[in-house]
Design a protein around this motif. Sequence first.
Motif, short mmCIF file in Angstrom:
data_model
loop_
_atom_site.label_atom_id
_atom_site.label_comp_id
_atom_site.label_asym_id
_atom_site.label_seq_id
_atom_site.Cartn_x
_atom_site.Cartn_y
_atom_site.Cartn_z
N LEU A 132 13.65 1.11 6.16
CA LEU A 132 12.23 0.57 6.14
C LEU A 132 11.49 1.06 4.40
O LEU A 132 10.62 0.05 4.09
N LEU A 133 11.31 2.05 3.84
CA LEU A 133 11.24 2.44 2.79
C LEU A 133 11.93 1.59 1.58
O LEU A 133 11.22 0.64 0.75
N ALA A 134 12.65 0.85 1.72
CA ALA A 134 13.95 0.32 1.22
C ALA A 134 13.76 -0.87 1.94
O ALA A 134 13.73 -1.80 0.67
N TYR A 135 12.95 -1.28 2.72
CA TYR A 135 12.19 -2.95 2.82
C TYR A 135 11.19 -3.00 2.48
O TYR A 135 11.22 -3.83 1.33
N ALA A 136 9.81 -1.75 2.06
CA ALA A 136 8.98 -2.16 1.07
C ALA A 136 9.32 -2.25 0.07
O ALA A 136 8.41 -2.71 -0.86
N ALA A 137 10.90 -1.31 -0.54
CA ALA A 137 10.21 -1.34 -2.31
C ALA A 137 11.05 -2.52 -2.59
O ALA A 137 10.62 -3.15 -3.28
N GLU A 164 0.78 -1.01 0.12
CA GLU A 164 -0.51 -0.13 -0.14
C GLU A 164 0.95 0.91 0.08
O GLU A 164 0.48 2.90 -0.58
N LEU A 165 1.91 1.39 0.47
CA LEU A 165 3.17 2.14 0.19
C LEU A 165 3.30 3.22 -1.14
O LEU A 165 3.36 4.50 -0.80
N TRP A 166 3.11 2.71 -2.01
CA TRP A 166 3.42 2.99 -2.88
C TRP A 166 1.85 3.66 -4.33
O TRP A 166 1.80 3.90 -5.02
N ASP A 167 0.46 3.56 -3.07
CA ASP A 167 0.10 4.07 -3.91
C ASP A 167 -0.17 5.70 -4.14
O ASP A 167 -1.54 6.06 -4.60
N GLY A 168 0.23 6.43 -3.57
CA GLY A 168 0.84 7.42 -3.57
C GLY A 168 -0.33 8.37 -1.80
O GLY A 168 -0.30 9.38 -1.95
N THR A 176 4.86 -5.97 -3.04
CA THR A 176 3.88 -6.92 -2.69
C THR A 176 3.26 -7.74 -1.86
O THR A 176 2.24 -8.49 -1.47
N SER A 177 4.07 -7.48 -1.07
CA SER A 177 4.03 -7.90 0.52
C SER A 177 2.62 -6.90 0.76
O SER A 177 2.62 -5.79 1.22
N ASP A 178 1.63 -8.19 2.28
CA ASP A 178 0.55 -7.22 2.57
C ASP A 178 1.34 -7.37 4.38
O ASP A 178 0.31 -6.96 4.75
N GLU A 179 2.45 -7.98 4.48
CA GLU A 179 2.43 -7.60 6.39
C GLU A 179 3.24 -6.34 6.38
O GLU A 179 4.34 -6.21 5.67
N PRO A 222 6.11 -12.50 7.91
CA PRO A 222 6.14 -12.32 9.30
C PRO A 222 7.43 -12.37 9.86
O PRO A 222 8.23 -13.89 9.63
N GLY A 223 8.40 -12.05 10.48
CA GLY A 223 9.29 -12.20 11.40
C GLY A 223 10.13 -10.60 11.64
O GLY A 223 9.14 -9.74 11.12
N VAL A 224 11.40 -11.47 11.60
CA VAL A 224 12.75 -10.12 12.10
C VAL A 224 12.84 -9.25 10.28
O VAL A 224 13.12 -10.02 9.27
N ALA A 225 12.33 -7.82 10.14
CA ALA A 225 12.57 -7.22 8.81
C ALA A 225 14.61 -7.50 9.20
O ALA A 225 15.36 -6.10 8.47
N TYR A 226 15.16 -8.46 8.55
CA TYR A 226 16.18 -8.32 8.31
C TYR A 226 17.33 -7.29 7.55
O TYR A 226 18.23 -6.59 7.31
N LEU A 227 16.59 -6.96 6.05
CA LEU A 227 17.14 -6.18 5.30
C LEU A 227 17.02 -4.20 5.70
O LEU A 227 18.11 -4.18 5.44
N ALA A 228 15.75 -4.66 6.24
CA ALA A 228 16.19 -3.36 7.07
C ALA A 228 16.90 -2.68 7.74
O ALA A 228 18.08 -2.06 8.15
N HIS A 229 17.97 -3.85 8.81
CA HIS A 229 19.08 -4.07 9.39
C HIS A 229 20.02 -3.36 9.19
O HIS A 229 20.54 -2.65 9.03
#
Length: 245
Positions: free
Chosen positions: A129-134, A69-73, A138-141, A204-211
């Motif tokens: 967090l933006l990088a993880y979302a990018a 939903e982040l990229w819906d503007g 397509t994730s809904d988590e 679900p889990g730890v967002a290692y990429l954000a780290h």
Amino acid sequence: MIDRRAAAGRLLRAATSGGPPVTYALIALCCVVFAISPLSGLNPVYGSADALLSAQAGYFERWGVIPSELWDGSAHALLTPLTALFVHGSWLHLLGNILFLYVFGAMAEERMGHTEFAFFYLGCGYLALLAYAAAHATSDETLVGASGAISAVLGAFLYLFPRARVTSVFPFLLFLPLRFPAWIVLIFWFVLQWLAAKGAGSGPGVAYLAHVVGFAIGFLYAWGRYRRDARVRSPATATEGESQP
């Protein structure tokens, strides 16, 4: 695993003494937000049982990052990488993050200055967090927590205080509290996050990429901002901790 007893002692001493105000304000804000939210279970306004679970789910959806939903503007969606920095899923999640924020944030703030540190923390956390979302568009988590921002603090700390001594405990060393230079502890931590991120999915889990992203941004910022200044190299500086934020 973090030396929680030592770090908790430092956190208690910090509450009764002067120190870096931005670090303490961020810690206090995270604690207050969690305590009054439905996630803590302390606020009776959210009810119990099914009502509480429904309130918790709605709270995550409102304040957390939902990559799909982040990229819906919408303005709300674009704001969630900032609000999510102050949302934690459990007491353990909260405690781990605020301990790391105090342990490493206090010295980083003293080096950067209060205003710069505040913008650094919020900006790097948002970008992590933006990088993880990018990467999981397509994730809904829902993604929540201050880990990306705190990882940036760790990256900056590595550049600014490479020889600061940190007291750490490692499972493969029988959990003995040992002191190491910060560069050893933080590089070891970063490698673990990198390896975990490579094997992590989008569920679900730890967002290692954000780290990983947060740590890299924090280190690069400190390098670009302070590379012409003398870094603190004294091995006498003391702090504690080593684990996943």
